[in-house]
Design a protein around this motif. Structure first.
Motif, PDB file in Angstrom:
ATOM      1  N   UNK A  70      55.286 -10.039  95.824  1.00  0.00           N
ATOM      2  CA  UNK A  70      55.809  -9.953  97.303  1.00  0.00           C
ATOM      3  C   UNK A  70      54.686  -9.709  98.293  1.00  0.00           C
ATOM      4  N   UNK A  71      54.583 -10.255  99.417  1.00  0.00           N
ATOM      5  CA  UNK A  71      53.657 -10.052 100.631  1.00  0.00           C
ATOM      6  C   UNK A  71      54.267  -9.825 101.855  1.00  0.00           C
ATOM      7  N   UNK A  72      53.876  -8.814 102.348  1.00  0.00           N
ATOM      8  CA  UNK A  72      54.291  -8.651 103.747  1.00  0.00           C
ATOM      9  C   UNK A  72      53.416  -8.104 104.691  1.00  0.00           C
ATOM     10  N   UNK A  73      53.534  -8.444 106.273  1.00  0.00           N
ATOM     11  CA  UNK A  73      52.799  -8.104 107.179  1.00  0.00           C
ATOM     12  C   UNK A  73      53.582  -7.440 108.334  1.00  0.00           C
ATOM     13  N   UNK A  74      53.384  -6.096 108.303  1.00  0.00           N
ATOM     14  CA  UNK A  74      54.010  -4.934 109.192  1.00  0.00           C
ATOM     15  C   UNK A  74      53.468  -3.928 109.241  1.00  0.00           C
ATOM     16  N   UNK A  75      53.772  -2.995 110.049  1.00  0.00           N
ATOM     17  CA  UNK A  75      53.143  -1.824 110.215  1.00  0.00           C
ATOM     18  C   UNK A  75      53.750  -0.626 108.961  1.00  0.00           C
ATOM     19  N   UNK A  76      52.778   0.208 108.473  1.00  0.00           N
ATOM     20  CA  UNK A  76      53.164   1.127 107.510  1.00  0.00           C
ATOM     21  C   UNK A  76      54.173   2.174 108.097  1.00  0.00           C
ATOM     22  N   UNK A  77      54.006   2.263 109.336  1.00  0.00           N
ATOM     23  CA  UNK A  77      55.043   3.265 109.821  1.00  0.00           C
ATOM     24  C   UNK A  77      56.628   2.707 110.141  1.00  0.00           C
ATOM     25  N   UNK A  78      56.774   1.402 109.922  1.00  0.00           N
ATOM     26  CA  UNK A  78      57.974   0.816 110.009  1.00  0.00           C
ATOM     27  C   UNK A  78      58.709   0.957 108.828  1.00  0.00           C
ATOM     28  N   UNK A  79      59.962   1.798 108.618  1.00  0.00           N
ATOM     29  CA  UNK A  79      60.675   1.882 107.500  1.00  0.00           C
ATOM     30  C   UNK A  79      62.034   0.598 107.288  1.00  0.00           C
ATOM     31  N   UNK A  80      61.909   0.021 108.159  1.00  0.00           N
ATOM     32  CA  UNK A  80      62.679  -1.406 107.941  1.00  0.00           C
ATOM     33  C   UNK A  80      61.757  -2.449 107.847  1.00  0.00           C
ATOM     34  N   UNK A  81      61.661  -2.561 106.391  1.00  0.00           N
ATOM     35  CA  UNK A  81      60.819  -3.635 106.078  1.00  0.00           C
ATOM     36  C   UNK A  81      61.548  -4.680 105.012  1.00  0.00           C
TER      37      UNK A  81
END
Length: 233
Positions: free
Chosen positions: A45-56
């Motif tokens: 699984x690959x994701x591009x998002x902030x590490x501070x965002x809990x809703x991923x």
């Protein structure tokens, strides 16, 4: 019995996700983990998002898949999972066992301690960025409109690139290149440029993001389906 595993890779910006910055290094760290643990990768699984965002959504999908097949979740290091200590604490208490490749024998408490340090580091970076922006504003540099215009131009360029890639991807899939790994290898063999032309090498996550962009654009209902590679190394 070899342990089934799901790997999760995260970067913080769109540019990192498109070019493979960070992702490739994380994949390398996970491959090195094989020296310590005998496992096979059931899915990546690959994701591009902030590490501070809990809703991923991608992380949630990875955890659901782990529960479905009884797999462990492997990450390169704890800050790739999140930079929010309370969020990490909840994940560590979930039924899914989480292993960080840089500390494969770490206890839950040790991983939580690393998460706390990661959150502190994130706060420091945020404060430095804010201070730099304030200093730039005092020098007369204006943010906002120009940044939005640039972001829109970059998005349009990426969308245009995805449209141009549709017939190439369709042709490759028709010829039997139906996995992300196979597509990346063949695009490299044919010397087809990536979105960032000066970085011509395709990676699995580069292809993954391209296919997702094509899907999101909904510009071709007949775009062939593809399967995900089952081996990250």
């Amino acid at each position: 019995m070899i342990t089934p595993a799901v790997t999760y890779f995260r970067v913080s910006t769109d540019d990192q996700g498109k070019d493979g910055f960070g992702m490739q290094a994380q994949q390398g760290d996970v491959c090195l983990l094989r020296r310590v643990i005998d496992f096979f990768v059931a899915r990546e699984f690959f994701e591009v998002d902030s590490g501070k965002n809990d809703k991923r959504p991608i992380l949630k999908s990875a955890l659901r898949y782990c529960k479905k097949i009884g797999a462990i979740l492997i990450i390169a290091k704890i800050d790739r999972l999140a930079r929010h200590a309370f969020f990490v604490a909840r994940l560590l208490e979930s039924p899914v066992k989480i292993i960080a490749a840089d500390k494969p024998n770490a206890t839950k408490l040790q991983l939580l301690e690393d998460a706390i340090e990661a959150e502190k580091e994130g706060d420091i970076i945020s404060k430095r960025t804010s201070s730099a922006m304030q200093a730039a504003k005092r020098r007369g540099i204006r943010f906002g409109v120009a940044c939005k215009d640039l972001a829109q131009k970059n998005k349009q360029a990426a969308d245009d690139f995805a449209k141009k890639m549709i017939p190439i991807i369709e042709e490759l899939i028709a010829q039997g290149f139906k996995t992300i790994r196979a597509l990346a290898a063949e695009l490299n063999r044919r010397h087809i440029h990536t979105f960032r032309r000066h970085r011509a090498k395709w990676h699995r996550n580069t292809v993954y993001n391209l296919l997702n962009r094509i899907k999101e654009l909904s510009i071709n209902d007949d775009t062939p389906s593809f399967t995900e590679t089952s081996n990250s190394c």
